[in-house]
Design a protein around this motif. Sequence first.
Motif, mmCIF file in Angstrom:
data_model
loop_
_atom_site.group_PDB
_atom_site.id
_atom_site.type_symbol
_atom_site.label_atom_id
_atom_site.label_comp_id
_atom_site.label_asym_id
_atom_site.label_seq_id
_atom_site.Cartn_x
_atom_site.Cartn_y
_atom_site.Cartn_z
ATOM 1 N N VAL A 55 0.835 -1.208 0.000
ATOM 2 C CA VAL A 55 0.000 0.000 0.000
ATOM 3 C C VAL A 55 0.863 1.248 0.000
ATOM 4 O O VAL A 55 0.592 2.223 -0.717
ATOM 5 C CB VAL A 55 -0.951 -0.017 1.215
ATOM 6 C CG1 VAL A 55 -1.752 1.284 1.284
ATOM 7 C CG2 VAL A 55 -1.897 -1.206 1.136
ATOM 8 N N VAL A 56 1.947 1.244 0.781
ATOM 9 C CA VAL A 56 2.873 2.385 0.815
ATOM 10 C C VAL A 56 3.476 2.626 -0.561
ATOM 11 O O VAL A 56 3.535 3.757 -1.054
ATOM 12 C CB VAL A 56 3.979 2.142 1.862
ATOM 13 C CG1 VAL A 56 5.144 3.101 1.643
ATOM 14 C CG2 VAL A 56 3.421 2.307 3.263
ATOM 15 N N GLY A 57 3.951 1.563 -1.221
ATOM 16 C CA GLY A 57 4.545 1.716 -2.547
ATOM 17 C C GLY A 57 3.563 2.253 -3.563
ATOM 18 O O GLY A 57 3.899 3.122 -4.376
ATOM 19 N N THR A 58 2.334 1.763 -3.514
ATOM 20 C CA THR A 58 1.305 2.240 -4.439
ATOM 21 C C THR A 58 1.018 3.718 -4.218
ATOM 22 O O THR A 58 0.954 4.508 -5.172
ATOM 23 C CB THR A 58 0.017 1.424 -4.251
ATOM 24 O OG1 THR A 58 0.293 0.038 -4.467
ATOM 25 C CG2 THR A 58 -1.060 1.882 -5.223
ATOM 26 N N GLY A 59 0.868 4.110 -2.984
ATOM 27 C CA GLY A 59 0.591 5.516 -2.689
ATOM 28 C C GLY A 59 1.736 6.419 -3.079
ATOM 29 O O GLY A 59 1.525 7.508 -3.638
ATOM 30 N N PHE A 60 2.962 5.987 -2.812
ATOM 31 C CA PHE A 60 4.127 6.799 -3.149
ATOM 32 C C PHE A 60 4.204 7.046 -4.650
ATOM 33 O O PHE A 60 4.439 8.175 -5.104
ATOM 34 C CB PHE A 60 5.392 6.108 -2.655
ATOM 35 C CG PHE A 60 6.645 6.890 -2.889
ATOM 36 C CD1 PHE A 60 6.961 7.988 -2.113
ATOM 37 C CD2 PHE A 60 7.539 6.508 -3.890
ATOM 38 C CE1 PHE A 60 8.129 8.717 -2.330
ATOM 39 C CE2 PHE A 60 8.708 7.222 -4.110
ATOM 40 C CZ PHE A 60 9.008 8.328 -3.329
ATOM 41 N N GLY A 61 4.004 6.009 -5.451
ATOM 42 C CA GLY A 61 4.062 6.171 -6.898
ATOM 43 C C GLY A 61 2.972 7.077 -7.428
ATOM 44 O O GLY A 61 3.219 7.933 -8.287
ATOM 45 N N LEU A 62 1.747 6.905 -6.933
ATOM 46 C CA LEU A 62 0.633 7.740 -7.396
ATOM 47 C C LEU A 62 0.826 9.207 -7.034
ATOM 48 O O LEU A 62 0.363 10.095 -7.757
ATOM 49 C CB LEU A 62 -0.678 7.249 -6.795
ATOM 50 C CG LEU A 62 -1.323 6.013 -7.418
ATOM 51 C CD1 LEU A 62 -2.575 5.623 -6.647
ATOM 52 C CD2 LEU A 62 -1.663 6.247 -8.885
ATOM 53 N N ALA A 63 1.510 9.478 -5.934
ATOM 54 C CA ALA A 63 1.682 10.864 -5.505
ATOM 55 C C ALA A 63 2.873 11.538 -6.161
ATOM 56 O O ALA A 63 2.770 12.654 -6.681
ATOM 57 C CB ALA A 63 1.821 10.916 -3.980
ATOM 58 N N VAL A 64 4.021 10.879 -6.159
ATOM 59 C CA VAL A 64 5.268 11.558 -6.505
ATOM 60 C C VAL A 64 5.480 11.660 -8.018
ATOM 61 O O VAL A 64 6.001 12.665 -8.509
ATOM 62 C CB VAL A 64 6.459 10.856 -5.831
ATOM 63 C CG1 VAL A 64 7.782 11.441 -6.304
ATOM 64 C CG2 VAL A 64 6.345 11.006 -4.315
ATOM 65 N N VAL A 65 5.069 10.657 -8.781
ATOM 66 C CA VAL A 65 5.277 10.727 -10.240
ATOM 67 C C VAL A 65 4.501 11.892 -10.869
ATOM 68 O O VAL A 65 5.083 12.710 -11.586
ATOM 69 C CB VAL A 65 4.924 9.385 -10.906
ATOM 70 C CG1 VAL A 65 4.934 9.519 -12.424
ATOM 71 C CG2 VAL A 65 5.921 8.309 -10.476
ATOM 72 N N PRO A 66 3.200 12.042 -10.620
ATOM 73 C CA PRO A 66 2.505 13.204 -11.187
ATOM 74 C C PRO A 66 3.014 14.528 -10.620
ATOM 75 O O PRO A 66 3.049 15.530 -11.337
ATOM 76 C CB PRO A 66 1.038 12.979 -10.785
ATOM 77 C CG PRO A 66 0.930 11.538 -10.463
ATOM 78 C CD PRO A 66 2.258 11.151 -9.914
ATOM 79 N N ALA A 67 3.407 14.556 -9.352
ATOM 80 C CA ALA A 67 3.924 15.794 -8.774
ATOM 81 C C ALA A 67 5.201 16.225 -9.479
ATOM 82 O O ALA A 67 5.401 17.416 -9.762
ATOM 83 C CB ALA A 67 4.180 15.608 -7.278
ATOM 84 N N THR A 68 6.067 15.279 -9.805
ATOM 85 C CA THR A 68 7.301 15.604 -10.513
ATOM 86 C C THR A 68 7.007 16.096 -11.925
ATOM 87 O O THR A 68 7.661 17.022 -12.423
ATOM 88 C CB THR A 68 8.226 14.379 -10.554
ATOM 89 O OG1 THR A 68 8.457 13.921 -9.218
ATOM 90 C CG2 THR A 68 9.556 14.719 -11.202
ATOM 91 N N SER A 69 6.033 15.498 -12.580
ATOM 92 C CA SER A 69 5.655 15.964 -13.924
ATOM 93 C C SER A 69 5.129 17.396 -13.879
ATOM 94 O O SER A 69 5.400 18.194 -14.785
ATOM 95 C CB SER A 69 4.589 15.039 -14.521
ATOM 96 O OG SER A 69 5.116 13.760 -14.781
ATOM 97 N N LEU A 70 4.390 17.729 -12.846
ATOM 98 C CA LEU A 70 3.916 19.105 -12.686
ATOM 99 C C LEU A 70 5.094 20.069 -12.587
ATOM 100 O O LEU A 70 5.098 21.143 -13.199
ATOM 101 C CB LEU A 70 3.047 19.226 -11.439
ATOM 102 C CG LEU A 70 1.619 18.701 -11.511
ATOM 103 C CD1 LEU A 70 0.993 18.692 -10.124
ATOM 104 C CD2 LEU A 70 0.781 19.543 -12.456
#
Length: 524
Positions: free
Chosen positions: A367-382
């Motif tokens: 669950v931690v890994g899933t949440g981290f990926g969903l949050a940080v990848v789009p944030a970096t693209s922004l």
Amino acid sequence: METVGTARRWWALGALVVSVLVVGLDGTIVNVALPTLARELGAGNEQLLWIGGGYLLTFSVAMLPVGRIGDRLGHKRVLTAGVALFGAASLTGALTGSAAGVIAVRTAMGLGAAMIMPVSMALLTRIFPKEEVPRAVAVWTAAAALGMPAGPVIGGWLLNHFWWGSVFLFNAPVAAAALLAGALLLPADGPRDRTRTAPFDLLGTVLGTVGTTALVYGTILVPTDGWAAPAVLGPLAAAAVLLAVFVRQQRRAAEPLLDLALFADRRFSWGTLTAVFGNFTIMGILFVVPQYLEAVQGYDALGTGLRVLPLIGGLMASAALSEALVPRIGARVVVPTGLLLLAAGVLLGAQAAPDSGYGSTALWLAVVGTGFGLAVVPATSLVMAALPEAATGVGTSVLEALQQVGGVLGVAGLGSLLGAGYLARIDTDALPAPAAATARDSIAGAAGVAEHLHDPALLASAQEAFVHGMGWVLTASGAVALAAALLAAVFLPRREAGLPADGPEGNGGPGDDLVRAAARSDRT
């Protein structure tokens, strides 16, 4: 902007992936070796913190000047130098024989990592056209993040088959491969930029370097000295003054290391803040989990690394998923959802007990890994979508520097919580004073004393005390992730990453040009 050919640019991305992967691996490959270093080199809690802290210190401090140097001299040149330094320092680390030597080597490796991360990200905008940058960022971010959970797997296998120095020696061939791939695949730098008439910002470099060093140094001492110690308060007070002066000076510099106008764009400011919160949480988790799995659950180094794999699976799945979700429902929905999942995972982990089965651990890590990926990848693209073409190195260095400072605060601040929770529960009253001091220093020390004295009650007490401290760490991490989710839901821009936006609200529209112009006018 000039980009490379379609086929070659994806091969070039592969070269960048190798470069950032070695940095990500080293960020955590040593974590699984901490119990081994404690035994083999006699490293106590303070030295173990500095093995991680020394790396993060130079990583954080060097980031801002490196970004500006890359914009001036060429990103490929700086990247190549950083990979070479990283590989050479790794070779040295394999040969050292003391905890102090390991700390020195890790410090040099942090400098090499600081030369790799921001300029490799900046190269993405040179290699890819604008419409492909979000996908490239997703791959780059996944590779950088993959190194974090993959490090314990590789480190565990190495420690099961070789001596502890192998966790450093492993980096050397990877660095050599990155150098070769970069030389063959990355586009060459153009001539050095002779059009810049402003001198390099030496004053800003000194202020930023010394201020950040004081901040990180004081924070790293918190777990051993406490927040009220003069050795902590002095550096933190100096950091507050120096960094305030640094920010003021940057508003007037002709070519600043930190372009404050970038923060007028909500994509940059809130995307960066989200990434910082995510990094803070994940670094705290990766500091305590390997010790929990090995010292409490009883797995060997390889078993510990393999049992972090659910984190990798969740991360990789969500990194790919975020690329499909953001264009449909927007980063303002995807990023907070990821942070909520991250919070749910760590709060579930906070319920662990010394006798908890691995199944529950695997669940909350996934669950931690899933949440981290969903949050940080789009944030970096922004963040990447908000950067001006001429200053990508400066923008990416700000993002990476703040993330690393967040990581330092995570390791040191959460490490102090771990130590406080451990000391609050461990029972050493029946031990002689030297043995009690060793047992209270770390769970590895307590295990050694328990084995020497044939005292299973001490080992059980130490394991229960460690889990108690870990619960404090994970609860605090969950609270940080929840706060970040709320802020992201309120303040992230509505438009998707990489697409143009309208209006004066910091989404990349004309209003932002006015804000930037006003901010830059302060420098003249």
